[in-house]
Design a protein around this motif. Structure first.
Motif, PDB file in Angstrom:
ATOM      1  N   ARG A  13       0.849  -1.191   0.000  1.00  0.00           N
ATOM      2  CA  ARG A  13       0.000   0.000   0.000  1.00  0.00           C
ATOM      3  C   ARG A  13       0.884   1.240   0.000  1.00  0.00           C
ATOM      4  O   ARG A  13       2.061   1.162   0.303  1.00  0.00           O
ATOM      5  CB  ARG A  13      -0.898   0.018   1.228  1.00  0.00           C
ATOM      6  CG  ARG A  13      -1.868  -1.152   1.270  1.00  0.00           C
ATOM      7  CD  ARG A  13      -2.694  -1.152   2.520  1.00  0.00           C
ATOM      8  NE  ARG A  13      -3.348   0.114   2.728  1.00  0.00           N
ATOM      9  CZ  ARG A  13      -4.655   0.301   2.717  1.00  0.00           C
ATOM     10  NH1 ARG A  13      -5.444  -0.714   2.475  1.00  0.00           N
ATOM     11  NH2 ARG A  13      -5.180   1.473   2.948  1.00  0.00           N
ATOM     12  N   ILE A  14       0.290   2.356  -0.295  1.00  0.00           N
ATOM     13  CA  ILE A  14       0.988   3.633  -0.216  1.00  0.00           C
ATOM     14  C   ILE A  14       0.570   4.322   1.082  1.00  0.00           C
ATOM     15  O   ILE A  14      -0.616   4.568   1.302  1.00  0.00           O
ATOM     16  CB  ILE A  14       0.657   4.537  -1.431  1.00  0.00           C
ATOM     17  CG1 ILE A  14       1.023   3.836  -2.734  1.00  0.00           C
ATOM     18  CG2 ILE A  14       1.367   5.877  -1.306  1.00  0.00           C
ATOM     19  CD1 ILE A  14       2.502   3.521  -2.885  1.00  0.00           C
ATOM     20  N   HIS A  15       1.549   4.583   1.947  1.00  0.00           N
ATOM     21  CA  HIS A  15       1.296   5.263   3.213  1.00  0.00           C
ATOM     22  C   HIS A  15       1.607   6.740   3.055  1.00  0.00           C
ATOM     23  O   HIS A  15       2.473   7.130   2.276  1.00  0.00           O
ATOM     24  CB  HIS A  15       2.175   4.666   4.313  1.00  0.00           C
ATOM     25  CG  HIS A  15       1.636   3.406   4.870  1.00  0.00           C
ATOM     26  ND1 HIS A  15       1.505   3.180   6.207  1.00  0.00           N
ATOM     27  CD2 HIS A  15       1.172   2.282   4.269  1.00  0.00           C
ATOM     28  CE1 HIS A  15       0.999   1.987   6.421  1.00  0.00           C
ATOM     29  NE2 HIS A  15       0.800   1.418   5.246  1.00  0.00           N
ATOM     30  N   SER A  16       0.921   7.549   3.835  1.00  0.00           N
ATOM     31  CA  SER A  16       1.156   8.990   3.827  1.00  0.00           C
ATOM     32  C   SER A  16       1.588   9.445   5.207  1.00  0.00           C
ATOM     33  O   SER A  16       1.106   8.927   6.212  1.00  0.00           O
ATOM     34  CB  SER A  16      -0.120   9.741   3.445  1.00  0.00           C
ATOM     35  OG  SER A  16      -0.531   9.390   2.156  1.00  0.00           O
ATOM     36  N   SER A  17       2.509  10.380   5.235  1.00  0.00           N
ATOM     37  CA  SER A  17       2.938  10.990   6.492  1.00  0.00           C
ATOM     38  C   SER A  17       3.177  12.473   6.235  1.00  0.00           C
ATOM     39  O   SER A  17       2.995  12.957   5.119  1.00  0.00           O
ATOM     40  CB  SER A  17       4.214  10.318   7.019  1.00  0.00           C
ATOM     41  OG  SER A  17       5.319  10.677   6.223  1.00  0.00           O
ATOM     42  N   THR A  18       3.605  13.176   7.238  1.00  0.00           N
ATOM     43  CA  THR A  18       3.887  14.606   7.067  1.00  0.00           C
ATOM     44  C   THR A  18       5.067  14.821   6.132  1.00  0.00           C
ATOM     45  O   THR A  18       5.229  15.905   5.593  1.00  0.00           O
ATOM     46  CB  THR A  18       4.180  15.262   8.427  1.00  0.00           C
ATOM     47  OG1 THR A  18       5.253  14.563   9.050  1.00  0.00           O
ATOM     48  CG2 THR A  18       2.959  15.225   9.318  1.00  0.00           C
ATOM     49  N   GLY A  20       5.621  12.954   3.369  1.00  0.00           N
ATOM     50  CA  GLY A  20       5.281  12.529   2.016  1.00  0.00           C
ATOM     51  C   GLY A  20       4.702  11.126   1.986  1.00  0.00           C
ATOM     52  O   GLY A  20       4.396  10.528   3.009  1.00  0.00           O
ATOM     53  N   LYS A  21       4.576  10.593   0.787  1.00  0.00           N
ATOM     54  CA  LYS A  21       4.028   9.251   0.590  1.00  0.00           C
ATOM     55  C   LYS A  21       5.159   8.260   0.342  1.00  0.00           C
ATOM     56  O   LYS A  21       6.176   8.617  -0.235  1.00  0.00           O
ATOM     57  CB  LYS A  21       3.067   9.244  -0.591  1.00  0.00           C
ATOM     58  CG  LYS A  21       1.836  10.089  -0.367  1.00  0.00           C
ATOM     59  CD  LYS A  21       0.902   9.996  -1.546  1.00  0.00           C
ATOM     60  CE  LYS A  21      -0.342  10.824  -1.265  1.00  0.00           C
ATOM     61  NZ  LYS A  21      -1.351  10.667  -2.299  1.00  0.00           N
ATOM     62  N   TYR A  22       4.952   7.015   0.799  1.00  0.00           N
ATOM     63  CA  TYR A  22       5.956   5.974   0.622  1.00  0.00           C
ATOM     64  C   TYR A  22       5.267   4.614   0.572  1.00  0.00           C
ATOM     65  O   TYR A  22       4.219   4.424   1.182  1.00  0.00           O
ATOM     66  CB  TYR A  22       7.010   6.019   1.732  1.00  0.00           C
ATOM     67  CG  TYR A  22       6.416   5.882   3.112  1.00  0.00           C
ATOM     68  CD1 TYR A  22       6.293   4.640   3.719  1.00  0.00           C
ATOM     69  CD2 TYR A  22       5.984   7.007   3.820  1.00  0.00           C
ATOM     70  CE1 TYR A  22       5.748   4.512   4.979  1.00  0.00           C
ATOM     71  CE2 TYR A  22       5.446   6.890   5.080  1.00  0.00           C
ATOM     72  CZ  TYR A  22       5.325   5.635   5.656  1.00  0.00           C
ATOM     73  OH  TYR A  22       4.782   5.505   6.911  1.00  0.00           O
ATOM     74  N   PRO A  23       5.834   3.651  -0.160  1.00  0.00           N
ATOM     75  CA  PRO A  23       5.245   2.304  -0.210  1.00  0.00           C
ATOM     76  C   PRO A  23       5.554   1.534   1.068  1.00  0.00           C
ATOM     77  O   PRO A  23       6.632   1.653   1.644  1.00  0.00           O
ATOM     78  CB  PRO A  23       5.913   1.663  -1.418  1.00  0.00           C
ATOM     79  CG  PRO A  23       7.172   2.431  -1.627  1.00  0.00           C
ATOM     80  CD  PRO A  23       6.945   3.802  -1.081  1.00  0.00           C
ATOM     81  N   LYS A  43       8.122  -0.868   5.862  1.00  0.00           N
ATOM     82  CA  LYS A  43       8.458  -0.005   4.730  1.00  0.00           C
ATOM     83  C   LYS A  43       9.105  -0.828   3.624  1.00  0.00           C
ATOM     84  O   LYS A  43       9.877  -1.752   3.883  1.00  0.00           O
ATOM     85  CB  LYS A  43       9.403   1.109   5.165  1.00  0.00           C
ATOM     86  CG  LYS A  43       8.745   2.128   6.056  1.00  0.00           C
ATOM     87  CD  LYS A  43       9.713   3.246   6.394  1.00  0.00           C
ATOM     88  CE  LYS A  43       9.057   4.283   7.272  1.00  0.00           C
ATOM     89  NZ  LYS A  43       9.979   5.376   7.620  1.00  0.00           N
TER      90      LYS A  43
END
Length: 94
Positions: A13-18, A20-23, A43
């Motif tokens: 999935r693609i996760h989002s944080s402050t 940016g986005k990362y797989p 991650k």
């Protein structure tokens, strides 16, 4: 990939944080019900690093791990799947 806690598979999935986005990879059971599995996400970069480390270790000690394993597979030729693995012997190092 298989979850070490519940035995289900992982999903990318693609996760989002402050930042940016990362797989990342998440247990399917955890996605549906967090009370059934407490396994958090992994991650994608961490998985790639672990895989590269494992491959490097196998390359370094191929005579102790891979060569005996291949020989034991070749000795047990009664199974068709093992015969297919034998065709990959050209990839082994000496």
């Amino acid at each position: 990939m298989i979850c070490g806690e519940c035995g289900d598979t992982f999903r990318r999935r693609i996760h989002s944080s402050t930042y940016g986005k990362y797989p990342a990879w998440v247990c399917n059971t955890h996605l549906t019900d967090t009370s059934k599995c407490s396994m958090l996400y992994l991650k994608d970069d961490d998985i790639k690093l672990a895989f590269a480390t494992m491959i490097n270790k196998l390359i370094y000690c191929h005579k102790l791990v891979l060569k005996p394993y291949l020989e034991s597979l070749q000795a047990n030729t009664s199974d068709k799947a093992l015969l297919r693995i034998g065709t990959m012997s050209s990839f082994r190092t000496t």
